[in-house]
Design a protein around this motif. Structure first.
Motif, PDB file in Angstrom:
ATOM      1  N   SER A  60      31.894  26.573  44.552  1.00  0.00           N
ATOM      2  CA  SER A  60      31.973  26.163  45.958  1.00  0.00           C
ATOM      3  C   SER A  60      31.217  24.838  46.162  1.00  0.00           C
ATOM      4  O   SER A  60      31.634  23.800  45.672  1.00  0.00           O
ATOM      5  CB  SER A  60      31.431  27.279  46.851  1.00  0.00           C
ATOM      6  OG  SER A  60      31.718  27.047  48.204  1.00  0.00           O
ATOM      7  N   MET A  67      43.826  29.417  49.737  1.00  0.00           N
ATOM      8  CA  MET A  67      43.063  28.561  50.638  1.00  0.00           C
ATOM      9  C   MET A  67      43.974  27.564  51.348  1.00  0.00           C
ATOM     10  O   MET A  67      43.636  27.064  52.414  1.00  0.00           O
ATOM     11  CB  MET A  67      41.972  27.811  49.867  1.00  0.00           C
ATOM     12  CG  MET A  67      40.812  28.669  49.423  1.00  0.00           C
ATOM     13  SD  MET A  67      39.601  27.743  48.437  1.00  0.00           S
ATOM     14  CE  MET A  67      39.006  26.533  49.630  1.00  0.00           C
ATOM     15  N   ASP A  86      35.721  23.328  48.664  1.00  0.00           N
ATOM     16  CA  ASP A  86      36.540  22.776  49.755  1.00  0.00           C
ATOM     17  C   ASP A  86      36.424  21.263  49.873  1.00  0.00           C
ATOM     18  O   ASP A  86      37.294  20.612  50.424  1.00  0.00           O
ATOM     19  CB  ASP A  86      36.215  23.447  51.092  1.00  0.00           C
ATOM     20  CG  ASP A  86      34.756  23.341  51.490  1.00  0.00           C
ATOM     21  OD1 ASP A  86      34.165  22.257  51.303  1.00  0.00           O
ATOM     22  OD2 ASP A  86      34.209  24.326  52.006  1.00  0.00           O
ATOM     23  N   HIS A 128      39.051  31.989  48.305  1.00  0.00           N
ATOM     24  CA  HIS A 128      37.911  31.168  47.903  1.00  0.00           C
ATOM     25  C   HIS A 128      36.977  31.929  46.965  1.00  0.00           C
ATOM     26  O   HIS A 128      36.425  32.964  47.328  1.00  0.00           O
ATOM     27  CB  HIS A 128      37.156  30.739  49.165  1.00  0.00           C
ATOM     28  CG  HIS A 128      35.938  29.914  48.893  1.00  0.00           C
ATOM     29  ND1 HIS A 128      35.995  28.666  48.343  1.00  0.00           N
ATOM     30  CD2 HIS A 128      34.618  30.169  49.098  1.00  0.00           C
ATOM     31  CE1 HIS A 128      34.777  28.165  48.229  1.00  0.00           C
ATOM     32  NE2 HIS A 128      33.928  29.062  48.670  1.00  0.00           N
TER      33      HIS A 128
END
Length: 259
Positions: A86, A214, A112, A238
């Protein structure tokens, strides 16, 4: 910043970089033993996110310098790989782009790579801390609505919810040493530290574990951030592959970095 090591000193080095609000023991507890059979595993504990720290987290840039200095001093400036869970994927991205240390493989989890302006980032960071601080410290939410939702999620047979909490470390460990300031700075700095585009340092092979659930915009983001990323697609959410399937995750990572 601390790097906790596991495995034989003579083995190739893989750095593991945690996600937002994560305690390193929880984040990587399910994969350290497996990876350390073949690699010297260095698990990064960001400043302010280790119980031995006396300082708060400052910024992405500050942590990058600390990591690079450690690698230079302890690994001769070269590692086999770095994996970012992440938020950790942001660090891998910067490490590849800066090229101050040398690594053969950079691997991003389902990061992300979000960006935001200072005003928006400040608001989001303040909101995030308000919502999550009590949970990080006590294991429960101050908001009755959030707590009710959390209890419902934990009762759901879907293993993803429990795995996601386990990644933070909150299910097993006391995380009350993490300050509000560290949480706020970590979240805001991630959003406001400019990410490079079309990254290719000529020596690091970049792999992305893309969680297709996602959304396609994240695949587009990976392809614009890196010049030639190798995409490994999983029809998951995720960090679901990492959190729910740690053995399979280890096998894929080993396959990538021993190629």
């Amino acid at each position: 910043m601390h790097i906790h090591e596991f495995g034989k000193k003579e083995n190739p080095v893989i750095l593991l970089l945690p996600g937002t609000m994560c305690y390193w023991k929880g984040n990587f507890g399910n994969v350290i033993e497996n990876l350390s059979k073949d690699f010297l595993v260095g698990v990064v504990a960001y400043t302010g996110f280790d119980e031995s720290d006396t300082e708060d987290y400052v910024s992405v840039s500050d942590e990058l310098e600390r990591i690079e200095n450690y690698v230079e001093e302890n690994y001769g400036g070269h590692i086999r790989a770095a994996y970012g869970c992440s938020l950790g994927g942001t660090f891998v991205t910067h490490l590849v782009a800066r090229n101050n240390i040398h690594m053969d493989f950079g691997i991003l989890g389902s990061s992300d790579l979000e960006q935001a302006g200072n005003f928006k980032a400040s608001l989001l960071a303040a909101l995030m801390v308000k919502v999550t601080y009590n949970f990080i410290h006590t294991g429960s939410y101050k908001s009755k609505l959030m707590q009710k939702r959390y209890v419902k999620q934990m009762a759901d047979p879907d293993p993803y919810n429990k795995a996601f909490v386990a990644i933070t470390g909150r299910d097993k460990y006391d995380m009350s040493f993490i300050s509000k300031e560290s949480l706020k700075r970590q979240f805001k700095s991630d959003l406001t530290t400019p990410l490079p585009q079309n990254v290719d340092n000529g020596e690091t092979s970049v792999h992305v574990l893309y969680a297709a659930k996602m959304g396609a915009k994240y695949l587009e983001r990976y392809q614009s951030t890196f010049k030639n990323p190798i995409i490994h697609t999983h029809n998951m959410r995720h960090e679901e592959f990492f959190g729910v399937h740690p053995e399979e995750w280890c096998e894929l990572v080993k396959e990538i970095i021993t190629a």
